[in-house]
Design an enzyme around this catalytic site. Structure first.
Site, mmCIF file in Angstrom:
data_model
loop_
_atom_site.group_PDB
_atom_site.id
_atom_site.type_symbol
_atom_site.label_atom_id
_atom_site.label_comp_id
_atom_site.label_asym_id
_atom_site.label_seq_id
_atom_site.Cartn_x
_atom_site.Cartn_y
_atom_site.Cartn_z
ATOM 1 N N GLY A 457 42.763 -5.838 10.099
ATOM 2 C CA GLY A 457 41.618 -5.608 10.968
ATOM 3 C C GLY A 457 40.438 -5.016 10.237
ATOM 4 N N ARG A 594 28.789 0.951 -2.482
ATOM 5 C CA ARG A 594 28.172 -0.256 -1.949
ATOM 6 C C ARG A 594 28.928 -0.737 -0.701
ATOM 7 N NH1 ARG A 594 27.708 -5.639 -5.614
ATOM 8 N NH2 ARG A 594 25.771 -6.453 -4.731
ATOM 9 N N ASN A 597 29.786 -5.278 3.985
ATOM 10 C CA ASN A 597 29.394 -5.899 5.258
ATOM 11 C C ASN A 597 29.101 -4.764 6.219
ATOM 12 O OD1 ASN A 597 29.619 -6.801 8.018
ATOM 13 N ND2 ASN A 597 30.578 -8.679 7.311
ATOM 14 N N THR A 600 31.402 -4.788 9.557
ATOM 15 C CA THR A 600 32.816 -4.401 9.424
ATOM 16 C C THR A 600 32.929 -2.970 8.897
ATOM 17 O OG1 THR A 600 32.938 -5.479 7.259
ATOM 18 C CG2 THR A 600 33.702 -6.752 9.151
ATOM 19 N N GLN A 604 34.997 0.041 10.672
ATOM 20 C CA GLN A 604 35.972 0.923 10.018
ATOM 21 C C GLN A 604 35.671 2.391 10.321
ATOM 22 O OE1 GLN A 604 38.759 0.235 8.941
ATOM 23 N NE2 GLN A 604 38.791 -0.535 6.862
ATOM 24 N N GLY A 668 35.331 2.415 -1.114
ATOM 25 C CA GLY A 668 36.400 2.369 -0.108
ATOM 26 C C GLY A 668 36.079 3.260 1.070
ATOM 27 N N GLY A 670 38.013 2.885 4.341
ATOM 28 C CA GLY A 670 38.975 2.695 5.428
ATOM 29 C C GLY A 670 39.513 3.973 6.032
ATOM 30 N N GLU A 671 39.527 5.031 5.261
ATOM 31 C CA GLU A 671 40.159 6.253 5.756
ATOM 32 C C GLU A 671 39.199 7.406 5.964
ATOM 33 O OE1 GLU A 671 44.444 6.433 3.890
ATOM 34 O OE2 GLU A 671 43.156 5.075 2.798
HETATM 35 MO MO1 MOS Z 1 46.593 3.985 4.584
HETATM 36 S S1 MOS Z 1 47.466 5.644 5.367
HETATM 37 O O1 MOS Z 1 46.667 4.429 2.997
HETATM 38 O O2 MOS Z 1 47.274 2.617 5.217
#
Ligand code: MOS
Length: 704
Positions: A457, A594, A597, A600, A604, A668, A670-671
């Site tokens: 996702g 950088r 998108n 997206t 996130q 990165g 995502g977290e």
């Molecule tokens: Mo993540 S907790 O590194 O999927």
């Protein structure tokens, strides 16, 4: 130049997802498929005395009941291959926690399998179980070798003019992706095919090869669409092994879906933590000592340790520091990484303590953070590859209107509501892992880029298409990105926010390699290649296709420290009599290198922030300290934020160019969105009410 990188393009797979065309692991209806239903242990420690499967075997449609009594012996894989490396399913009758997978019933339909599983009678020899972390706190060990020290923190703290010394707690939490874990396993001779809900298909391939003593090439794992994971689908969990065992035993494909209840016991969780933070400071707010220690839950069958001191080593400049995050081994299911493991619980403690310090020295919380701003990495003194945390504070603070804040608790009101404003910082390291990729250009000028990565996702397929398109100088529509299959070039686990940086760099490199290869065919400079050149060159030289491949690796030595940063500003409204916390506004700014998108990326960050809101106010898996089981194992009682909980969230993308972190300048994201949300809310709650809640979640009763 055909710009694509950074544009807010729609997801390339969006239509397939909303129309139901996207197939998830449990939707692969192979011919002659049978269904597995798990049987879980009901005790926390001991051994299985007997399993009576007479009734189950007689039950309609049941094909097999498999347990340690009749299962084939599997090889023990190398350390680190499985999430629970010391718990091979059905190896013996030992019980290590409630919910352990102890048998599987295979039947012709799902309903028959479930009915059969209900009829399996298990008796146990029960032994005393270790359940409550407080009871065993003296046995905490630093399993992760996390101990860090510089200067003399104890002495500096003892003589510091201003001291904050508090204990912060975070509860058991479960990832609870919308798609529960599922797998379909099928054998053909000694070849195994898995459709697995996985964020680590090559990890699953490696594990199966070792367990069943077959070559890796004989194991084919596919994971096209994953309905959320957050870390819970990174490890190879027992149910995957159980499905493969079952399929081999019954000589039919077996589909095994973990139920929502079962998901709480053998698919990882964020372990409970208790964290002491001691801050010593001068009256001007400058930190002179920082001590961060405590404990978290672990168990004997897995090696996970929640590294809550990781952000401590990366966020503030302080000469005297001591940090360690030991674990206490209990008879509870195995913990694992859950979105921003370490950083997320750790920053709750650190950023709450910093807010307490801001009040102690009567300083604005943002100013306090600027006074202690880390110009180099506090852990190792390395320069940052880039750092724009100041800009995050400035831009989010300004947008929020932070300057209007009256720092006095209970000083701001709106009608019946107390209003509170709080803030906190966010940080998460930039990782990159070795990744291979292939790119194949056809003579019509379309290109297929292949890499066995994952899509849970995040938008991987979309951003990789953009990267390849711009690098090759062709429209995005001419790129197809293939992923989610171990037949493709190898990608790392999609975790640790490393997919964009790792796969992205490989895609960038393979696109450049392809461009150069095609330019070489015609003896021209790659810089002269345009979108139209490809078709022209390939047809001129009678080539139906040209292919390039790269094995992309990060350098051995990193001279720079790479870290994403962010800042959250939060407004809460709390009824003065019935203290329900409503998060009215969140303004967050992030600098993650950088952005590939914009759409997206925002998605996130939204997801992370909303999950952080859940952590702050709702999420907690309740542990029954007598039985060692969890009591709220469903979506009615394990609460996550709904639309009604989510009001205004504004995200500012702070532009950040990073020439060092990797060739594409991506850190990165995502977290990092979740990091710092809970303390920002807790700090706002204090500002509103004068009550400091140091134990998440901030429920109504903690404010009464
Ligand atoms: Mo993540 S907790 O590194 O999927």
């Amino acid at each position: 130049m055909m710009p694509a990188i950074g544009l807010p393009l729609d997801r390339v797979d969006g239509r397939r997802k909303v129309t139901g065309d996207a197939k998830y692991a449990a939707e692969h209806n192979l011919e002659n498929v049978a269904y597995g239903a798990l049987v879980m242990s009901t005790i926390a420690a001991g051994t299985i005395k007997s399993i009576d499967d007479t009734a189950a075997k007689k039950s309609t449609g049941v094909i097999a009941v498999i347990s340690h009594l009749n299962a084939p012996k599997l090889n023990k894989p190398k350390q680190g291959t499985l999430r629970e490396n010391d718990l091979i399913p059905f190896a013996d009758g030992s019980i290590h926690y409630v919910g352990q997978r102890i048998a599987v019933v295979v039947a012709d339909t799902l309903e028959h399998a479930i009915r059969g599983a209900e009829l399996v009678k298990v008796s146990y020899n029960e032994t005393p179980a270790r359940i409550d972390i407080q009871q065993f706190r003296n046995e905490a060990v630093d399993r992760a070798k996390s101990a860090f020290s510089k200067g003399d923190a104890a002495t500096a703290f003892a003589s510091a003019p201003v001291k904050i010394d508090q204990v912060y707690r975070t509860p058991y939490e479960h990832h609870n992706p919308m798609e529960a874990h599922g797998v379909t396993a099928a054998w053909a001779g000694d070849h195994l095919t898995l459709y697995d809900s996985s964020q680590n298909i090559f990890g699953a391939q490696n594990a199966m090869a070792q367990l069943f003593a077959i070559p890796k090439e004989n194991v084919h794992v596919m994971s096209q669409f994953v309905g959320g994971a957050f870390g819970s689908k990174g490890g190879v969990w027992p149910h995957v092994i159980v499905a493969a065992v079952a399929a081999r035993e019954v000589q039919r494909p077996v589909k095994l879906v973990v139920t929502r209840k079962q998901l709480f016991f053998g698919n990882g969780h964020r372990p409970e933590t208790e964290q002491r933070v001691a801050l010593g400071a001068n009256p001007d707010g400058k930190l002179v000592a920082l001590i961060h220690e405590g404990m978290s839950q672990a168990n004997d069958v897995s090696d996970y340790a929640e590294r809550f001191v990781r952000p401590t080593l990366a966020i503030y400049a302080v000469d005297n520091m001591r940090a360690v995050n030991p674990v206490v081994s209990l008879n509870l299911p195995s913990p694992t990484y859950m979105r921003a493991p370490g950083e997320c619980p750790g920053m709750f403690a650190i950023e709450s303590a910093m807010d307490e310090l801001a009040y102690a020295v009567k300083m604005d919380p943002v100013q306090l953070r600027l006074v202690n701003y880390a110009d180099v990495n506090p852990e190792n003194g390395k320069p940052w590859s880039s750092k724009s945390l100041k800009q995050c504070y400035e831009q989010a603070g300004q947008r929020f209107g932070w300057a209007q804040r009256n720092p006095e608790p209970r000083s701001m009101r709106k009608g019946r509501d107390l209003i509170g404003w709080g803030m906190a910082s966010a940080t998460y390291p930039a990782h990159r892992a070795p990744t291979s990729a292939r790119a194949m250009m056809k003579s019509d000028g379309t290109v297929t880029v292949s890499c066995g990565t994952h899509e849970m996702g995040m938008g991987t397929a979309t951003v990789m298409s953009q990267l390849a398109a711009e690098t090759l100088g062709i429209p995005v529509e001419r790129v197809r990105f293939e992923y989610g299959d171990t037949a493709l070039p190898q990608a790392p686990i999609s975790a640790g926010s490393l997919t964009a940086a790792s796969v992205g760099t490989a895609v960038f490199e393979v696109a450049n390699a392809l461009k150069k290869k095609i330019a070489d065919v015609d003896g021209v400079d790659p810089a002269s290649i345009t979108a139209d050149s490809y078709h022209a060159i390939l047809s001129k030289h009678y080539l139906s296709e040209v292919e390039a491949r790269v094995d992309s690796k990060p350098p051995q030595e990193e001279p720079y420290a790479g870290q994403s940063h962010g800042a959250h500003f939060v407004e809460v409204a709390i009824d003065d009599e019935i203290p329900v916390v409503r998060v009215q506004r969140i303004v967050s700014a992030f600098a993650g290198g950088r952005i590939l998108n914009e759409k997206t990326a925002r998605s996130q960050y939204f997801g992370g922030i909303i999950q952080g809101l859940g952590m702050a106010l709702l999420e907690e898996t309740h542990l029954d300290k007598h039985l060692g089981t969890y009591t709220n194992v469903n979506f009615a009682e394990y609460m996550v934020p709904t639309n009604a909980d989510v009001r205004s969230i504004e995200i500012i993308l702070v532009p950040e160019e990073d020439a060092h972190v990797n060739p594409i300048g991506v850190k990165g994201i995502g977290e990092i969105g979740i990091v710092g949300v809970a303390p920002a809310i807790a700090n706002a709650v204090f500002h509103a009410t004068g009550k400091r809640v140091r134990h998440l979640p901030i429920t109504i009763e903690k404010l009464m």
